[in-house]
Motif scaffolding. Structure first.
Motif, PDB file in Angstrom:
ATOM      1  N   CYS A 171      58.929 -17.338  21.566  1.00  0.00           N
ATOM      2  CA  CYS A 171      59.942 -18.406  21.493  1.00  0.00           C
ATOM      3  C   CYS A 171      61.037 -17.980  20.532  1.00  0.00           C
ATOM      4  CB  CYS A 171      59.292 -19.711  21.043  1.00  0.00           C
ATOM      5  SG  CYS A 171      58.098 -20.337  22.214  1.00  0.00           S
ATOM      6  N   SER A 172      62.159 -17.571  21.077  1.00  0.00           N
ATOM      7  CA  SER A 172      63.230 -17.009  20.264  1.00  0.00           C
ATOM      8  C   SER A 172      64.573 -17.232  20.936  1.00  0.00           C
ATOM      9  CB  SER A 172      62.989 -15.504  20.080  1.00  0.00           C
ATOM     10  OG  SER A 172      64.143 -14.847  19.648  1.00  0.00           O
ATOM     11  N   ILE A 173      65.494 -17.836  20.200  1.00  0.00           N
ATOM     12  CA  ILE A 173      66.843 -18.030  20.735  1.00  0.00           C
ATOM     13  C   ILE A 173      67.560 -16.684  20.902  1.00  0.00           C
ATOM     14  CG2 ILE A 173      68.029 -18.393  18.525  1.00  0.00           C
ATOM     15  CD1 ILE A 173      69.635 -20.628  20.050  1.00  0.00           C
ATOM     16  N   THR A 174      67.244 -15.735  20.035  1.00  0.00           N
ATOM     17  CA  THR A 174      67.853 -14.407  20.148  1.00  0.00           C
ATOM     18  C   THR A 174      67.422 -13.736  21.445  1.00  0.00           C
ATOM     19  OG1 THR A 174      67.916 -14.212  17.741  1.00  0.00           O
ATOM     20  CG2 THR A 174      68.092 -12.165  19.004  1.00  0.00           C
ATOM     21  N   ARG A 175      66.152 -13.880  21.788  1.00  0.00           N
ATOM     22  CA  ARG A 175      65.669 -13.308  23.052  1.00  0.00           C
ATOM     23  C   ARG A 175      66.263 -14.031  24.252  1.00  0.00           C
ATOM     24  NH1 ARG A 175      59.654 -10.856  22.713  1.00  0.00           N
ATOM     25  NH2 ARG A 175      59.980  -9.630  20.836  1.00  0.00           N
ATOM     26  N   LEU A 176      66.458 -15.345  24.133  1.00  0.00           N
ATOM     27  CA  LEU A 176      67.114 -16.080  25.219  1.00  0.00           C
ATOM     28  C   LEU A 176      68.517 -15.539  25.427  1.00  0.00           C
ATOM     29  CD1 LEU A 176      67.298 -18.392  27.291  1.00  0.00           C
ATOM     30  CD2 LEU A 176      68.120 -19.844  25.416  1.00  0.00           C
ATOM     31  N   ARG A 177      69.253 -15.339  24.349  1.00  0.00           N
ATOM     32  CA  ARG A 177      70.615 -14.812  24.459  1.00  0.00           C
ATOM     33  C   ARG A 177      70.613 -13.439  25.110  1.00  0.00           C
ATOM     34  NH1 ARG A 177      75.948 -16.069  22.671  1.00  0.00           N
ATOM     35  NH2 ARG A 177      77.174 -14.449  23.637  1.00  0.00           N
ATOM     36  N   LYS A 182      62.527 -23.074  29.601  1.00  0.00           N
ATOM     37  CA  LYS A 182      62.174 -24.172  28.692  1.00  0.00           C
ATOM     38  C   LYS A 182      60.693 -24.529  28.834  1.00  0.00           C
ATOM     39  CE  LYS A 182      63.401 -28.955  27.591  1.00  0.00           C
ATOM     40  NZ  LYS A 182      64.293 -30.070  27.944  1.00  0.00           N
ATOM     41  N   LYS A 183      60.198 -24.549  30.064  1.00  0.00           N
ATOM     42  CA  LYS A 183      58.794 -24.897  30.319  1.00  0.00           C
ATOM     43  C   LYS A 183      57.829 -23.840  29.794  1.00  0.00           C
ATOM     44  CE  LYS A 183      59.870 -27.123  34.705  1.00  0.00           C
ATOM     45  NZ  LYS A 183      59.696 -26.973  36.156  1.00  0.00           N
ATOM     46  N   ARG A 184      58.211 -22.572  29.941  1.00  0.00           N
ATOM     47  CA  ARG A 184      57.307 -21.474  29.580  1.00  0.00           C
ATOM     48  C   ARG A 184      58.071 -20.332  28.908  1.00  0.00           C
ATOM     49  NH1 ARG A 184      53.547 -20.101  34.481  1.00  0.00           N
ATOM     50  NH2 ARG A 184      52.368 -19.167  32.787  1.00  0.00           N
ATOM     51  N   PRO A 185      58.603 -20.584  27.707  1.00  0.00           N
ATOM     52  CA  PRO A 185      59.439 -19.563  27.057  1.00  0.00           C
ATOM     53  C   PRO A 185      58.699 -18.258  26.776  1.00  0.00           C
ATOM     54  CG  PRO A 185      58.962 -21.349  25.539  1.00  0.00           C
ATOM     55  CD  PRO A 185      58.482 -21.786  26.880  1.00  0.00           C
ATOM     56  N   GLY A 186      57.433 -18.332  26.423  1.00  0.00           N
ATOM     57  CA  GLY A 186      56.680 -17.110  26.136  1.00  0.00           C
ATOM     58  C   GLY A 186      56.588 -16.186  27.336  1.00  0.00           C
ATOM     59  N   ILE A 239      73.421 -21.883  16.286  1.00  0.00           N
ATOM     60  CA  ILE A 239      72.243 -22.743  16.381  1.00  0.00           C
ATOM     61  C   ILE A 239      71.140 -22.231  15.456  1.00  0.00           C
ATOM     62  CG2 ILE A 239      70.412 -23.602  17.900  1.00  0.00           C
ATOM     63  CD1 ILE A 239      72.521 -23.484  20.200  1.00  0.00           C
ATOM     64  N   LEU A 240      70.946 -20.925  15.406  1.00  0.00           N
ATOM     65  CA  LEU A 240      69.916 -20.348  14.539  1.00  0.00           C
ATOM     66  C   LEU A 240      70.207 -20.651  13.072  1.00  0.00           C
ATOM     67  CD1 LEU A 240      67.356 -18.663  14.178  1.00  0.00           C
ATOM     68  CD2 LEU A 240      68.793 -16.603  14.277  1.00  0.00           C
ATOM     69  N   PHE A 241      71.464 -20.577  12.680  1.00  0.00           N
ATOM     70  CA  PHE A 241      71.836 -20.851  11.298  1.00  0.00           C
ATOM     71  C   PHE A 241      71.448 -22.273  10.886  1.00  0.00           C
ATOM     72  CE2 PHE A 241      74.844 -22.259   8.017  1.00  0.00           C
ATOM     73  CZ  PHE A 241      74.658 -21.270   7.067  1.00  0.00           C
ATOM     74  N   TYR A 242      71.579 -23.217  11.805  1.00  0.00           N
ATOM     75  CA  TYR A 242      71.277 -24.615  11.512  1.00  0.00           C
ATOM     76  C   TYR A 242      69.843 -25.011  11.889  1.00  0.00           C
ATOM     77  CZ  TYR A 242      76.148 -25.309  10.368  1.00  0.00           C
ATOM     78  OH  TYR A 242      77.383 -25.245   9.763  1.00  0.00           O
ATOM     79  N   GLU A 301      63.489 -19.052  14.583  1.00  0.00           N
ATOM     80  CA  GLU A 301      63.810 -18.731  15.975  1.00  0.00           C
ATOM     81  C   GLU A 301      63.249 -19.772  16.953  1.00  0.00           C
ATOM     82  OE1 GLU A 301      65.438 -16.204  17.661  1.00  0.00           O
ATOM     83  OE2 GLU A 301      66.044 -14.985  15.955  1.00  0.00           O
ATOM     84  N   ARG A 302      62.019 -20.208  16.724  1.00  0.00           N
ATOM     85  CA  ARG A 302      61.391 -21.191  17.616  1.00  0.00           C
ATOM     86  C   ARG A 302      62.136 -22.525  17.550  1.00  0.00           C
ATOM     87  NH1 ARG A 302      56.332 -22.531  20.012  1.00  0.00           N
ATOM     88  NH2 ARG A 302      55.467 -20.521  19.413  1.00  0.00           N
ATOM     89  N   ASP A 303      62.423 -22.973  16.354  1.00  0.00           N
ATOM     90  CA  ASP A 303      63.162 -24.220  16.170  1.00  0.00           C
ATOM     91  C   ASP A 303      64.545 -24.108  16.806  1.00  0.00           C
ATOM     92  OD1 ASP A 303      63.546 -26.875  15.036  1.00  0.00           O
ATOM     93  OD2 ASP A 303      64.814 -25.921  13.509  1.00  0.00           O
TER      94      ASP A 303
END
Length: 117
Positions: free
Chosen positions: A34-40, A24-28, A87-90, A94-96
């Motif tokens: 910043c991507s929820i897909t990459r987090l998954r 969360k502090k440093r996603p890059g 979450i991505l759909f809503y 990706e960043r949001d």
């Protein structure tokens, strides 16, 4: 080899939530962008590595499994889409979606009901 596995299990016993806070502090740094897909993908890889090493699931990891159901209830989704896709759909992009993940995950951790009052 058993000693190594035991030592790894001791060191990382409850690391998941700490790791998410660092992301969360440093996603890059952790995700490349910043991507929820990459987090998954990172979390799936984390789980696979633990499985391959024969490490037991921690309390945090078992608790995190409930996040899927919580998200499905929050958005009234009955399909088999993953928490990241929902979450991505809503979200706007990706960043949001990644920002929304951390907001929603905090509510989940705090034991907030996914349903409106």
């Amino acid at each position: 080899m058993t000693e190594v596995r035991q030592r790894i299990a001791e060191v990382q016993s409850e690391y998941l939530y700490e790791m998410l806070q660092e992301i969360k502090k440093r996603p890059g740094m952790y995700l490349g962008k910043c991507s929820i897909t990459r987090l998954r993908m990172l979390l799936d890889g984390y789980g696979l590595a633990q499985c391959e090493l024969g490490l037991p699931r921690t309390d945090q990891e078992r608790e995190f499994n409930g996040f899927q159901d919580w998200i499905q209830q929050k958005f009234n989704i009955t399909s088999s889409h993953g928490w990241d896709s929902i979450i991505l759909f809503y979200s706007a992009d990706e960043r949001d979606a990644l920002d929304n993940f951390f907001k929603l995950f905090e509510k989940f951790q705090n034991g907030e009901s996914p349903l409106p009052n």
